[in-house]
Motif scaffolding. Structure first.
Motif, PDB file in Angstrom:
ATOM      1  N   LEU A 199    -119.445  13.126 -25.530  1.00  0.00           N
ATOM      2  CA  LEU A 199    -119.387  13.148 -24.065  1.00  0.00           C
ATOM      3  C   LEU A 199    -118.880  11.813 -23.518  1.00  0.00           C
ATOM      4  O   LEU A 199    -118.058  11.778 -22.596  1.00  0.00           O
ATOM      5  N   ILE A 200    -119.357  10.712 -24.076  1.00  0.00           N
ATOM      6  CA  ILE A 200    -118.917   9.394 -23.625  1.00  0.00           C
ATOM      7  C   ILE A 200    -117.435   9.185 -23.914  1.00  0.00           C
ATOM      8  O   ILE A 200    -116.682   8.677 -23.079  1.00  0.00           O
ATOM      9  N   VAL A 201    -117.004   9.599 -25.101  1.00  0.00           N
ATOM     10  CA  VAL A 201    -115.603   9.427 -25.489  1.00  0.00           C
ATOM     11  C   VAL A 201    -114.693  10.286 -24.612  1.00  0.00           C
ATOM     12  O   VAL A 201    -113.627   9.823 -24.170  1.00  0.00           O
ATOM     13  N   ILE A 202    -115.085  11.528 -24.345  1.00  0.00           N
ATOM     14  CA  ILE A 202    -114.270  12.415 -23.504  1.00  0.00           C
ATOM     15  C   ILE A 202    -114.139  11.847 -22.096  1.00  0.00           C
ATOM     16  O   ILE A 202    -113.054  11.884 -21.488  1.00  0.00           O
ATOM     17  N   TYR A 203    -115.240  11.318 -21.553  1.00  0.00           N
ATOM     18  CA  TYR A 203    -115.165  10.701 -20.220  1.00  0.00           C
ATOM     19  C   TYR A 203    -114.142   9.572 -20.211  1.00  0.00           C
ATOM     20  O   TYR A 203    -113.297   9.481 -19.314  1.00  0.00           O
ATOM     21  N   ASN A 204    -114.223   8.703 -21.210  1.00  0.00           N
ATOM     22  CA  ASN A 204    -113.296   7.573 -21.259  1.00  0.00           C
ATOM     23  C   ASN A 204    -111.868   8.018 -21.507  1.00  0.00           C
ATOM     24  O   ASN A 204    -110.928   7.406 -20.986  1.00  0.00           O
ATOM     25  N   LEU A 205    -111.684   9.080 -22.262  1.00  0.00           N
ATOM     26  CA  LEU A 205    -110.332   9.623 -22.472  1.00  0.00           C
ATOM     27  C   LEU A 205    -109.727  10.064 -21.146  1.00  0.00           C
ATOM     28  O   LEU A 205    -108.557   9.772 -20.857  1.00  0.00           O
ATOM     29  N   VAL A 206    -110.515  10.744 -20.326  1.00  0.00           N
ATOM     30  CA  VAL A 206    -110.036  11.203 -19.014  1.00  0.00           C
ATOM     31  C   VAL A 206    -109.665   9.998 -18.145  1.00  0.00           C
ATOM     32  O   VAL A 206    -108.611   9.988 -17.491  1.00  0.00           O
ATOM     33  N   ILE A 207    -110.513   8.976 -18.146  1.00  0.00           N
ATOM     34  CA  ILE A 207    -110.240   7.767 -17.366  1.00  0.00           C
ATOM     35  C   ILE A 207    -108.967   7.084 -17.850  1.00  0.00           C
ATOM     36  O   ILE A 207    -108.119   6.651 -17.050  1.00  0.00           O
ATOM     37  N   PHE A 208    -108.797   6.993 -19.154  1.00  0.00           N
ATOM     38  CA  PHE A 208    -107.599   6.352 -19.704  1.00  0.00           C
ATOM     39  C   PHE A 208    -106.343   7.121 -19.312  1.00  0.00           C
ATOM     40  O   PHE A 208    -105.303   6.528 -19.015  1.00  0.00           O
ATOM     41  N   ILE A 209    -106.428   8.443 -19.320  1.00  0.00           N
ATOM     42  CA  ILE A 209    -105.275   9.269 -18.934  1.00  0.00           C
ATOM     43  C   ILE A 209    -104.914   9.010 -17.475  1.00  0.00           C
ATOM     44  O   ILE A 209    -103.739   8.841 -17.129  1.00  0.00           O
ATOM     45  N   PHE A 210    -105.926   8.949 -16.611  1.00  0.00           N
ATOM     46  CA  PHE A 210    -105.678   8.646 -15.201  1.00  0.00           C
ATOM     47  C   PHE A 210    -105.054   7.251 -15.050  1.00  0.00           C
ATOM     48  O   PHE A 210    -104.172   7.046 -14.222  1.00  0.00           O
ATOM     49  N   SER A 211    -105.517   6.313 -15.853  1.00  0.00           N
ATOM     50  CA  SER A 211    -105.033   4.936 -15.729  1.00  0.00           C
ATOM     51  C   SER A 211    -103.552   4.817 -16.056  1.00  0.00           C
ATOM     52  O   SER A 211    -102.882   3.901 -15.574  1.00  0.00           O
ATOM     53  N   THR A 212    -103.027   5.745 -16.866  1.00  0.00           N
ATOM     54  CA  THR A 212    -101.616   5.673 -17.258  1.00  0.00           C
ATOM     55  C   THR A 212    -100.677   6.149 -16.155  1.00  0.00           C
ATOM     56  O   THR A 212     -99.461   6.036 -16.304  1.00  0.00           O
ATOM     57  N   ILE A 213    -101.218   6.673 -15.057  1.00  0.00           N
ATOM     58  CA  ILE A 213    -100.376   7.114 -13.942  1.00  0.00           C
ATOM     59  C   ILE A 213     -99.522   5.952 -13.444  1.00  0.00           C
ATOM     60  O   ILE A 213     -98.342   6.114 -13.144  1.00  0.00           O
ATOM     61  N   ASN A 214    -100.151   4.776 -13.353  1.00  0.00           N
ATOM     62  CA  ASN A 214     -99.401   3.581 -12.934  1.00  0.00           C
ATOM     63  C   ASN A 214    -100.076   2.348 -13.513  1.00  0.00           C
ATOM     64  O   ASN A 214    -101.005   1.797 -12.910  1.00  0.00           O
ATOM     65  N   ILE A 215     -99.601   1.912 -14.662  1.00  0.00           N
ATOM     66  CA  ILE A 215    -100.224   0.778 -15.342  1.00  0.00           C
ATOM     67  C   ILE A 215     -99.802  -0.560 -14.730  1.00  0.00           C
ATOM     68  O   ILE A 215    -100.300  -1.603 -15.140  1.00  0.00           O
ATOM     69  N   TYR A 216     -98.904  -0.519 -13.742  1.00  0.00           N
ATOM     70  CA  TYR A 216     -98.413  -1.748 -13.117  1.00  0.00           C
ATOM     71  C   TYR A 216     -99.100  -2.027 -11.780  1.00  0.00           C
ATOM     72  O   TYR A 216     -98.917  -3.096 -11.212  1.00  0.00           O
TER      73      TYR A 216
END
Length: 247
Positions: A199-216
């Motif tokens: 559950l913790i890993v899946i949450y962080n995976l979702v957050i990481f995916i969102f973060s890639t929308i604009n890494i700049y």
């Protein structure tokens, strides 16, 4: 103290120092190489010890860094530090193999394993930022938000409770989540352990995916960091209360 000395020497001679954070007053001090090395040592110490802090569930640390590795690969950022596809496949395969051994209780990271992974990926992330400073530094912070905030939160929590911040306890977020799942759903310890980690890993995976929308975009990355912190605090408070309800 020994960790900080070793890391400082490594940073000093490898020139891995962070000299830009997009925070004006901090960047002023980071123009000095010595203080830049001190700051970078502090950052790597958080990554190293934070990794050890979250190493309380099967495969949590290994899975966290596996998804971080895959995110960096997807963005093509590892090529910036001369890590080729073959090396990425080798490292990800090794992490996956260790995850299988870990969830089956055949292998445990221990302090040395957690410290090594924290240092390795801290090194990767700092090197990536130094090679391409158009990336928001807060994107790098976001990728390590969980071990970093776990460290900060644990220290503050122990100070409030008038306990030594360097003494271990069983009141970390992942431990409370494990306790809740085990008592709530009556699963075995092993299933509850693996499910909590998942559950913790899946949450962080979702957050990481969102973060890639604009890494700049620093504002976007800062928003995600504060969002994570808010979710962590609310969830921790809820799980902490539920633990005493079960008692």
């Amino acid at each position: 103290l020994l960790q900080s000395i070793i890391i400082f020497i490594f940073i000093y001679y490898s020139k891995l120092n962070i000299d830009s954070t997009r925070i004006g007053f901090l960047d002023f001090f980071l123009q000095n190489f010595f203080w830049s090395c001190v700051f970078t040592t502090f950052c790597l110490m958080i990554a190293v010890n934070g990794t050890n802090f979250i190493d309380g569930l099967n495969a949590l640390v290994l899975s966290y860094y596996l998804i971080l590795l895959l995110v960096l690969f997807k963005l093509g950022l590892l090529s910036n530090i001369n890590i080729n596809d073959q090396q990425i496949v080798l490292l990800s395969s090794l992490l996956f193999f260790l995850i299988i051994l870990n969830i089956s209780n055949q292998l445990f990271l221990g302090d040395s394993g957690a410290y090594s992974l924290g240092f390795l990926f801290g090194f990767f992330l700092i090197s990536i930022y130094k090679s391409n400073q158009s990336i928001s530094p807060f994107f790098i912070v976001l990728l390590l938000w969980y071990p970093a905030f776990e460290t900060l939160f644990s220290i503050i929590r122990k100070f409030i409770l008038k306990r030594s911040p360097i003494r271990p306890d069983s009141k970390h977020m992942h431990q409370l989540l494990f306790f809740y799942i085990q008592k709530k759903f009556k699963h075995s310890k092993n299933i509850s352990n693996n499910l909590s980690s998942f559950l913790i890993v899946i949450y962080n995976l979702v957050i990481f995916i969102f973060s890639t929308i604009n890494i700049y975009h620093s504002g976007f990355q800062i928003f995600l960091i504060f969002f994570n912190v808010a979710i962590y605090i609310v969830l921790y408070r809820s799980l902490f209360k539920k633990k005493f309800q079960y008692w």
